[in-house]
Design an enzyme around this catalytic site. Structure first.
Site, PDB file in Angstrom:
ATOM      1  N   TYR A   1       0.816  -1.215   0.000  1.00 35.74           N
ATOM      2  CA  TYR A   1       0.000   0.000   0.000  1.00 35.74           C
ATOM      3  C   TYR A   1       0.846   1.260   0.000  1.00 35.74           C
ATOM      4  O   TYR A   1       1.971   1.254   0.495  1.00 35.74           O
ATOM      5  CB  TYR A   1      -0.914   0.016   1.227  1.00 35.74           C
ATOM      6  CG  TYR A   1      -1.980  -1.039   1.242  1.00 35.74           C
ATOM      7  CD1 TYR A   1      -2.325  -1.755   0.095  1.00 35.74           C
ATOM      8  CD2 TYR A   1      -2.663  -1.330   2.430  1.00 35.74           C
ATOM      9  CE1 TYR A   1      -3.311  -2.731   0.143  1.00 35.74           C
ATOM     10  CE2 TYR A   1      -3.645  -2.303   2.477  1.00 35.74           C
ATOM     11  CZ  TYR A   1      -3.958  -3.002   1.337  1.00 35.74           C
ATOM     12  OH  TYR A   1      -4.934  -3.956   1.382  1.00 35.74           O
TER      13      TYR A   1
ATOM     14  N   LEU B   1     -21.233   0.460  -4.076  1.00 32.52           N
ATOM     15  CA  LEU B   1     -22.423   0.252  -3.251  1.00 32.52           C
ATOM     16  C   LEU B   1     -22.825   1.475  -2.440  1.00 32.52           C
ATOM     17  O   LEU B   1     -23.813   1.438  -1.702  1.00 32.52           O
ATOM     18  CB  LEU B   1     -22.231  -0.966  -2.347  1.00 32.52           C
ATOM     19  CG  LEU B   1     -22.247  -2.306  -3.100  1.00 32.52           C
ATOM     20  CD1 LEU B   1     -21.790  -3.449  -2.209  1.00 32.52           C
ATOM     21  CD2 LEU B   1     -23.640  -2.584  -3.659  1.00 32.52           C
ATOM     22  N   THR B   2     -22.090   2.579  -2.605  1.00 34.35           N
ATOM     23  CA  THR B   2     -22.573   3.853  -2.065  1.00 34.35           C
ATOM     24  C   THR B   2     -23.533   4.516  -3.043  1.00 34.35           C
ATOM     25  O   THR B   2     -24.189   5.507  -2.711  1.00 34.35           O
ATOM     26  CB  THR B   2     -21.412   4.827  -1.817  1.00 34.35           C
ATOM     27  OG1 THR B   2     -20.830   5.218  -3.071  1.00 34.35           O
ATOM     28  CG2 THR B   2     -20.354   4.196  -0.922  1.00 34.35           C
TER      29      THR B   2
END
Length: 347
Positions: free
Chosen positions: A53, A241-242
């Site tokens: 990351y 999915l928001t």
């Protein structure tokens, strides 16, 4: 916030885990520290990161996420208050900057990886050390079926278990887990641990959301019977999915600022269709789409902890607050009805 023992480990983790893969790309160091402070204030003690990351992965930023967490640990002095999880990258042809592109899950690579992670995180131990993806050919990251034609040389799971167990005995890690794994992989890790008299995996970090319920197709039983806790990642399907992308195709977020090749499974037409349907269902019942998606994950008995990520504190607050949402039987029936018509488009 409720805390549970993760799998067969002694790690007491909150049922919400703070995901950090935006730290160093979409979030500054100061913003990362603010998120960590707020998460702890709300009762979250579980922090998840990875040597790879932030995303999307780049040579120029690799390791920044761990560095930001490390600087927060040093500044706050709260190392003992968190359960810290990170991951070692498996084989990848696309990230030559990690150990010169020869990264694997053998002893040489795992030991090199954990030493650099410990340095960046400014700590002398990792609570949960995870294998980011398998060494072997396995159907992951949107590959829906196993393909024998993709077989390649790999590190035996027996060797991986042996080095991870040694790291536990040396005190460098407290427990270990897998990620992006299959039922066969979980079973093989457990078998090899038993053969060696070694520590067993405590967790599996796999994608789980309304558009990807593939964990329910056998992995749920395997993990239940073997006491392996699911850490559900991407519960909002990279923001799909928001409903922000269905409401505005150009909305600022991971799916518009990064190339489509980074997350093709969430760019499928069927994912957009399912996201629209879940958004309609949520709004019909006075919920935001994000509340529905997260409350679904939070309420599943097989989810040990749900990993949430945010780029600002407003999003983070909404995501945590969804823990208080109780889904009615009518909403659950609605979710299952959509799932029957649009089965796992984000798998």
């Amino acid at each position: 916030m409720k805390k549970i023992l993760l799998g067969n480990s002694q790690l007491s983790v909150s049922t919400i885990c703070l995901g950090t893969m935006t730290f160093g790309e979409q979030n500054t160091e100061a913003e990362a520290h603010d998120q960590l402070d707020y998460a702890l204030e709300r009762g979250i003690n579980f922090i998840d990161t990875a040597e790879m990351y932030p995303v999307m992965p780049r040579a120029a930023t690799q390791g920044k996420t761990e560095q930001y967490i490390g600087s927060w640990i040093k500044k706050s002095g709260k190392r003992s208050e968190i359960v810290l999880a990170t991951k070692v990258a498996g084989p990848s042809r696309g990230m030559g900057w990690i150990r010169d592109g020869e990264n694997d899950l053998n002893e040489k690579n795992i030991r090199a990886a954990i030493e650099t992670s410990l340095q960046r995180l400014q700590t002398d131990y990792i609570d949960l050390y995870q294998l980011h993806w398998p060494s072997r050919n396995a159907p992951i990251f949107g590959q829906k079926q196993f393909d024998p034609a993709l077989e390649r040389p790999c590190t035996d799971i027996a060797e991986t278990v042996a080095v991870l167990n040694a790291l536990v005995e040396e005190g460098k890690i407290r427990a270990f887990g897998v990620s992006n794994e299959t039922s066969w992989g979980v079973s093989e890790f457990i078998k090899q641990a038993e053969l060696q008299g070694a520590a067993r995996i405590a967790s599996i970090q796999n994608a789980y959301s309304l558009v990807n319920r593939s964990f329910e197709q056998g992995l749920d039983e395997t993990c239940f019977r073997e006491n392996v806790g699911l850490l559900a990642y991407s519960p909002l399907a990279f923001g799909q999915l928001t409903a922000k992308y269905t409401d505005d195709a150009k909305a600022h977020g991971r799916l518009t600022i990064f190339p489509p090749t980074w997350s093709p499974r969430y760019m499928r037409a069927s994912v957009f269709e399912a996201s629209k349907a879940y958004a309609v269902l949520a709004r019909e019942h006075g919920l935001t789409p994000a509340q529905l998606a997260l409350a679904w994950c939070y309420s599943r008995s097989f989810v040990a902890s749900t990993i949430i990520g945010a780029t600002n504190l407003v999003q983070l607050k909404e995501n945590i607050d969804a823990l208080d949402v109780q889904l009615s039987d009518e909403v659950i029936q609605g979710v299952n009805g959509i799932h029957e018509k649009l089965n796992n488009p984000g798998q």
